[in-house]
Design an enzyme around this catalytic site. Structure first.
Site, short mmCIF file in Angstrom:
data_model
loop_
_atom_site.label_atom_id
_atom_site.label_comp_id
_atom_site.label_asym_id
_atom_site.label_seq_id
_atom_site.Cartn_x
_atom_site.Cartn_y
_atom_site.Cartn_z
N ASN A 67 -27.13 92.51 56.05
CA ASN A 67 -26.37 92.70 54.81
C ASN A 67 -26.03 91.31 54.27
OD1 ASN A 67 -24.55 93.26 52.81
ND2 ASN A 67 -23.00 94.18 54.16
N LYS A 98 -24.61 90.58 51.57
CA LYS A 98 -23.35 90.57 50.80
C LYS A 98 -23.54 89.78 49.50
CE LYS A 98 -20.83 91.38 55.04
NZ LYS A 98 -19.59 91.23 55.82
N HIS A 121 -19.55 100.52 52.71
CA HIS A 121 -19.18 99.34 53.51
C HIS A 121 -17.67 99.12 53.42
CE1 HIS A 121 -18.82 95.21 54.87
NE2 HIS A 121 -19.96 95.41 55.50
N GLU A 152 -15.95 96.60 52.97
CA GLU A 152 -15.51 95.73 51.88
C GLU A 152 -15.42 96.52 50.58
OE1 GLU A 152 -18.45 92.74 52.64
OE2 GLU A 152 -17.37 92.22 54.47
N GLU A 198 -18.66 99.86 61.92
CA GLU A 198 -18.23 98.47 61.77
C GLU A 198 -16.70 98.39 61.83
OE1 GLU A 198 -21.39 96.00 59.53
OE2 GLU A 198 -20.24 97.05 58.02
N GLY A 243 -16.85 89.43 60.14
CA GLY A 243 -16.66 88.07 59.65
C GLY A 243 -15.58 87.29 60.40
N SER A 292 -19.74 90.77 63.49
CA SER A 292 -19.99 89.54 64.24
C SER A 292 -21.12 89.66 65.26
CB SER A 292 -18.70 89.04 64.91
OG SER A 292 -17.70 88.78 63.94
N GLY A 296 -24.05 90.68 59.20
CA GLY A 296 -23.64 89.95 58.01
C GLY A 296 -24.04 88.49 58.12
P1 13P Z 1 -20.52 89.83 60.05
O1 13P Z 1 -21.78 90.00 60.87
O2 13P Z 1 -20.52 88.61 59.21
O3 13P Z 1 -19.29 90.01 60.86
O4 13P Z 1 -20.54 91.06 58.98
C1 13P Z 1 -20.74 92.34 59.43
C2 13P Z 1 -20.94 93.22 58.27
O5 13P Z 1 -20.03 93.48 57.51
C3 13P Z 1 -22.28 93.76 58.03
O6 13P Z 1 -22.27 94.76 57.06
#
Ligand code: 13P
Length: 251
Positions: free
Chosen positions: A9, A11, A95, A97, A167, A173, A213, A234
């Site tokens: 992803n 983002k 997601h 976010e 997730e 993150g 992560s 991510g």
């Molecule tokens: P990270 O791998 O940066 O923690 O992000 C995970 C994520 O939100 C994937 O959709």
């Protein structure tokens, strides 16, 4: 046997040129990985060009969101059939976010998932608890509500076009991965819930990805868990070498 899925992803990162450069590098590095479904999700504006770049390779394309109507006066939205038109086979829906910052609810996730499936896309439906949920012992009830709401009304047949991503919000993150056992516990819970809400065959076949992560260093441990079928990545998907190393978890 469930084919593992490693999805990146991206983002809100990378221009069109940067996206094409990344995927060109990536497709070389993963060219010999055939037993894993590899997916990348660039920003909307890069989809069509990345689609051209991955043609004939084993890298599949996802969007990061969609709307549920096919067309109409819905300024700013993108319909599933337009994502197909741009070359997508998958779309990430719900997601955390989007749930946190853009008012996404289980109801809108459900509408989007149904529309995506109807258009022939595979919906990567995301769920996950916040840190406060975990600390107050609410993880399973939060996940149950999200799964029930997000997948409401789907038929067993629809699940050929559904991937679930777990997730935990506190692991996104932050560099804090759920431990293998913490992740496995929730994945097993989700699979048992799917068996209860749909049927055992659907539960046995549905891929459940872990996200939060994921790095080359921790992917093997996570993937060795019986109910973890892949990763939604991510930060580590923004570099070809680290994402390719994750996709090569079983090499
Ligand atoms: P990270 O791998 O940066 O923690 O992000 C995970 C994520 O939100 C994937 O959709």
């Amino acid at each position: 046997m469930r084919t593992p899925v490693i999805a990146g992803n991206w983002k809100l990162f990378k221009t069109i040129g940067e996206s094409v450069a990344l995927v060109n590098e990536l497709k070389q590095l993963v060219a010999n990985i055939h037993d894993v479904e590899i997916v990348v999700a660039p920003v909307f504006t890069a989809l069509s060009r990345v689609s051209d770049a991955v043609e004939g390779s084993n890298v599949r394309l996802a969007a990061q969101d969609c709307y549920w109507e096919e067309e109409g006066a819905f300024t700013g939205e993108v319909a599933p059939k337009l994502l197909k038109d741009a070359g997508c086979s998958h779309v990430i829906i719900g997601h955390s976010e989007r749930r946190q910052f853009f008012g996404e609810t289980d109801l809108t996730v459900n509408k989007k998932a149904r529309a995506a499936i109807a258009a022939g896309l595979t919906a990567i439906v995301c769920v996950g608890e916040m840190l406060t949920d975990r600390e107050s012992g609410q993880t399973f009830s939060v996940i149950e509500t999200q799964i029930q709401g997000s997948l409401a009304g789907l038929a067993a047949d629809d699940f050929t076009h559904v991937i679930i991503a777990y997730e935990p919000v506190w692991a996104i993150g932050t560099g804090k991965t759920a431990s293998d056992a913490q992740a496995q516990e929730v994945h097993l819970f989700i699979r048992q819930l799917i068996a209860r809400l749909f049927n055992q065959e659907v539960a046995d076949a549905v891929r459940i990805l872990y996200g939060g992560s994921v790095k080359p260093e921790n992917v093997k441990g996570l993937m060795s868990q019986p109910d973890i079928d892949g990763a939604l990545v991510g930060g580590a998907s923004l570099k070809a070498d680290s994402f390719a190393a994750i996709a090569a978890f079983n090499v």
